[in-house]
Write an enzyme that holds these catalytic residues in place. Structure first.
Site, PDB file in Angstrom:
ATOM      1  N   CYS A   1      -0.713   3.993   9.833  1.00 26.73           N
ATOM      2  CA  CYS A   1       0.444   3.107   9.822  1.00 26.73           C
ATOM      3  C   CYS A   1       0.144   1.845  10.616  1.00 26.73           C
ATOM      4  O   CYS A   1      -0.555   1.877  11.615  1.00 26.73           O
ATOM      5  CB  CYS A   1       1.646   3.803  10.439  1.00 26.73           C
ATOM      6  SG  CYS A   1       2.263   5.106   9.388  1.00 26.73           S
TER       7      CYS A   1
ATOM      8  N   CYS B   1       7.158  -7.025  14.979  1.00 24.39           N
ATOM      9  CA  CYS B   1       6.711  -6.185  16.101  1.00 24.39           C
ATOM     10  C   CYS B   1       5.300  -6.627  16.498  1.00 24.39           C
ATOM     11  O   CYS B   1       4.454  -6.876  15.634  1.00 24.39           O
ATOM     12  CB  CYS B   1       6.728  -4.712  15.706  1.00 24.39           C
ATOM     13  SG  CYS B   1       8.361  -4.171  15.183  1.00 24.39           S
TER      14      CYS B   1
ATOM     15  N   CYS C   1       1.931  -4.664  15.344  1.00 20.94           N
ATOM     16  CA  CYS C   1       1.861  -4.212  13.952  1.00 20.94           C
ATOM     17  C   CYS C   1       1.221  -5.269  13.054  1.00 20.94           C
ATOM     18  O   CYS C   1       1.675  -6.416  13.009  1.00 20.94           O
ATOM     19  CB  CYS C   1       3.276  -3.885  13.460  1.00 20.94           C
ATOM     20  SG  CYS C   1       3.343  -3.453  11.716  1.00 20.94           S
TER      21      CYS C   1
ATOM     22  N   CYS D   1       6.710  -7.720   6.301  1.00 29.62           N
ATOM     23  CA  CYS D   1       7.883  -7.302   7.073  1.00 29.62           C
ATOM     24  C   CYS D   1       8.314  -8.462   7.956  1.00 29.62           C
ATOM     25  O   CYS D   1       7.473  -9.103   8.591  1.00 29.62           O
ATOM     26  CB  CYS D   1       7.542  -6.094   7.938  1.00 29.62           C
ATOM     27  SG  CYS D   1       8.947  -5.514   8.910  1.00 29.62           S
TER      28      CYS D   1
ATOM     29  N   GLU E   1       0.793  -1.229   0.000  1.00 29.69           N
ATOM     30  CA  GLU E   1       0.000   0.000   0.000  1.00 29.69           C
ATOM     31  C   GLU E   1       0.818   1.268   0.000  1.00 29.69           C
ATOM     32  O   GLU E   1       1.955   1.302   0.480  1.00 29.69           O
ATOM     33  CB  GLU E   1      -0.864   0.026   1.260  1.00 29.69           C
ATOM     34  CG  GLU E   1      -2.006  -0.923   1.157  1.00 29.69           C
ATOM     35  CD  GLU E   1      -3.059  -0.641   2.203  1.00 29.69           C
ATOM     36  OE1 GLU E   1      -4.145  -1.173   2.072  1.00 29.69           O
ATOM     37  OE2 GLU E   1      -2.775   0.125   3.133  1.00 29.69           O
TER      38      GLU E   1
ATOM     39  N   CYS F   1       3.049   8.400   1.904  1.00 26.71           N
ATOM     40  CA  CYS F   1       3.638   7.343   2.729  1.00 26.71           C
ATOM     41  C   CYS F   1       3.820   6.112   1.840  1.00 26.71           C
ATOM     42  O   CYS F   1       2.856   5.632   1.241  1.00 26.71           O
ATOM     43  CB  CYS F   1       2.685   7.053   3.887  1.00 26.71           C
ATOM     44  SG  CYS F   1       3.219   5.705   4.951  1.00 26.71           S
TER      45      CYS F   1
HETATM   46  N1  SAH Z   1       9.369  -0.552   9.688  1.00 28.12           N
HETATM   47  C1  SAH Z   1       9.499   0.824   9.935  1.00 28.12           C
HETATM   48  C2  SAH Z   1       8.595   1.694   9.098  1.00 28.12           C
HETATM   49  C3  SAH Z   1       7.189   1.202   8.871  1.00 28.12           C
HETATM   50  S1  SAH Z   1       6.147   1.182  10.287  1.00 28.12           S
HETATM   51  C4  SAH Z   1       9.335   1.110  11.410  1.00 28.12           C
HETATM   52  O1  SAH Z   1       8.905   0.222  12.132  1.00 28.12           O
HETATM   53  O2  SAH Z   1       9.666   2.217  11.833  1.00 28.12           O
HETATM   54  C5  SAH Z   1       5.820   2.919  10.503  1.00 28.12           C
HETATM   55  C6  SAH Z   1       5.403   3.297  11.914  1.00 28.12           C
HETATM   56  O3  SAH Z   1       4.102   2.767  12.227  1.00 28.12           O
HETATM   57  C7  SAH Z   1       6.356   2.763  12.962  1.00 28.12           C
HETATM   58  O4  SAH Z   1       6.696   3.772  13.896  1.00 28.12           O
HETATM   59  C8  SAH Z   1       5.526   1.691  13.622  1.00 28.12           C
HETATM   60  O5  SAH Z   1       5.961   1.427  14.933  1.00 28.12           O
HETATM   61  C9  SAH Z   1       4.140   2.288  13.552  1.00 28.12           C
HETATM   62  N2  SAH Z   1       3.066   1.339  13.796  1.00 28.12           N
HETATM   63  C10 SAH Z   1       3.025   0.033  13.520  1.00 28.12           C
HETATM   64  N3  SAH Z   1       1.872  -0.509  13.943  1.00 28.12           N
HETATM   65  C11 SAH Z   1       1.143   0.485  14.492  1.00 28.12           C
HETATM   66  C12 SAH Z   1      -0.138   0.553  15.096  1.00 28.12           C
HETATM   67  N4  SAH Z   1      -0.929  -0.512  15.227  1.00 28.12           N
HETATM   68  N5  SAH Z   1      -0.543   1.762  15.557  1.00 28.12           N
HETATM   69  C13 SAH Z   1       0.235   2.862  15.413  1.00 28.12           C
HETATM   70  N6  SAH Z   1       1.445   2.854  14.847  1.00 28.12           N
HETATM   71  C14 SAH Z   1       1.902   1.680  14.401  1.00 28.12           C
HETATM   72 FE1  SF4 Z   2       7.974  -4.115  10.423  1.00 25.68          FE
HETATM   73 FE2  SF4 Z   2       5.713  -3.218  11.460  1.00 25.68          FE
HETATM   74 FE3  SF4 Z   2       7.851  -3.510  12.999  1.00 25.68          FE
HETATM   75 FE4  SF4 Z   2       7.819  -1.540  11.154  1.00 25.68          FE
HETATM   76  S1  SF4 Z   2       6.471  -1.734  12.926  1.00 25.68           S
HETATM   77  S2  SF4 Z   2       9.483  -2.995  11.592  1.00 25.68           S
HETATM   78  S3  SF4 Z   2       6.629  -2.554   9.543  1.00 25.68           S
HETATM   79  S4  SF4 Z   2       6.758  -5.167  11.978  1.00 25.68           S
END
Ligand code: SAH
Ligand code: SF4
Length: 358
Positions: A334, A118, A121, A114, A94, A107
């Site tokens: 995000c 995390c 996420c 990924c 996306e 974005c």
């Molecule tokens: N992988 C990179 C960039 C993509 S994620 C990273 O992790 O930084 C972009 C941002 O979205 C990151 O700060 C991540 O922690 C945040 N993010 C992921 N899941 C989320 C959620 N459920 N609510 C709010 N932010 C989230």
């Molecule tokens: Fe990957 Fe989501 Fe963690 Fe960013 S926040 S590194 S997209 S698993």
């Protein structure tokens, strides 16, 4: 099937000139092509009427313009456009267009899925499919640009994937955005989960791009629970790498801080965070958790808890901002990317569902 022919987007002006000369044209035709593709965000050869028709026919035989096809286009009530795209291989990712009064931002994704896992996420929980090519990364920008007459001035790499795990393609995409599209490095932000060797490698390129670290807790035990990467690169080490990045590039760093109710939003962690970033030119960007069912029982803190956390930072002299959230009604936030189209973790089936008749 589209996706079989190589795409023109992803090639720089020099490479496009080589394509032109291979097809029996002068090299300047390649530079003209670059202007159409990158400055005008042309999505087809038909609109490039200053290029000889015969050249365009030969180009169409060997190349496609964009590597991407749109599977779904959603527009939110607050004016955010989200595209779900793929290159013909069923693997969707996306990108999002974010218009503001004074600028237009976008974005972009860097990977399909990924591998970082995390626990908050949706992308991470859906697993990893593959890296995106430079053309697929810049192609997202150009598709979004073709939706609006306003120039997209800012790019954030906060879509699907960990940008620093796809560094060569990320760097080429940034070069194309800078050299061919004309975007200033200062308007490009890369967000990372915190991979220390790659942060250091990025610093050696000395690009004045903005680097954002997803920190999410100053406490190793808490951060490790949220982000498995912390077991390898704990808080102090990743902060050292970020500080060095600032010293090398001169760019202020951003600390992204996702707030999860009673996990990392306590006043104690705010105080520890303020201490951790003391003396580092940075801003802390607070992001209330966008609810996704990741099976960990995480919830979004109240506005009061967010405000308190921010106050605790500010009274210790730490700059803090709260992310303005947009596109809620189309799940453009995000961490809520392609997985959500079909429910929990089913990104791999997203395209089939999108394409089936309603
Ligand atoms: N992988 C990179 C960039 C993509 S994620 C990273 O992790 O930084 C972009 C941002 O979205 C990151 O700060 C991540 O922690 C945040 N993010 C992921 N899941 C989320 C959620 N459920 N609510 C709010 N932010 C989230
Ligand atoms: Fe990957 Fe989501 Fe963690 Fe960013 S926040 S590194 S997209 S698993």
């Amino acid at each position: 099937m589209a996706g079989v022919l190589p795409s023109l987007i992803g090639l720089d002006a020099r490479e496009l000139s080589a394509v032109a000369t291979e097809l029996g044209e002068r090299a300047m035709r390649g530079r003209q092509l670059a202007v159409h593709l990158y400055r005008h965000a042309a999505q087809d050869l038909a609109s490039m009427s200053d290029l000889p028709a015969a050249f365009r026919v030969r180009l169409a035989e060997g190349y496609q313009v964009s590597p991407l096809q749109v599977a779904k286009h959603a527009t939110s009530l607050d004016g955010v456009d989200k595209l779900l795209v793929h290159n013909g291989d069923q693997q969707v990712f996306e990108c999002v267009l974010l218009p503001y009064a004074d600028r237009v931002s976008c974005c972009l994704s860097t990977q399909v899925g990924c591998p970082m896992g995390c626990t908050f996420c949706a992308t991470g929980l859906g697993g990893f499919d593959r890296n995106l090519s430079a053309g697929e990364i810049v192609g997202q920008y150009l598709m979004l640009q073709s939706l609006t007459p306003r120039p997209i001035s800012h790019v954030v790499f906060m879509g699907m994937g960990e940008p620093l795990l796809n560094l060569p393609n990320l760097l080429k995409a940034i070069r194309l955005l800078h050299d061919e599209v004309g975007i200033s490095h200062r308007r490009i932000t890369v967000s990372t989960v915190g991979l220390v060797p790659q942060i250091r490698e990025l610093a050696t390129h000395k690009l004045p791009i903005h680097l954002a670290l997803s920190l999410h807790s100053p406490v190793d035990e808490v951060r490790s629970r949220l982000m498995p990467v912390n077991q390898k690169w704990p808080v102090k080490e990743v902060m050292r790498a970020m500080r060095d990045y600032h010293n090398t590039t001169g760019r202020k760093i951003t600390i992204e801080y996702l707030l999860i109710h009673e996990v990392n939003d306590t006043p104690e962690q705010a105080a520890l965070l303020a201490e951790l970033v003391k003396g580092v030119p940075c801003v802390v960007n607070l992001i209330p958790f966008n609810w996704v069912d990741t099976g960990h029982g995480f919830s979004r803190p109240s506005r009061d808890r967010v405000r308190n956390f921010r106050r605790e930072l500010e009274k210790r002299g730490t700059n803090a901002t709260e992310r303005v959230e947009r596109g809620h009604d189309i799940a453009a936030a995000c961490g809520q990317l392609a997985g959500q189209h079909t429910g929990r973790f089913s990104r791999r089936n997203a395209l089939r569902v999108v394409e089936s008749p309603a």
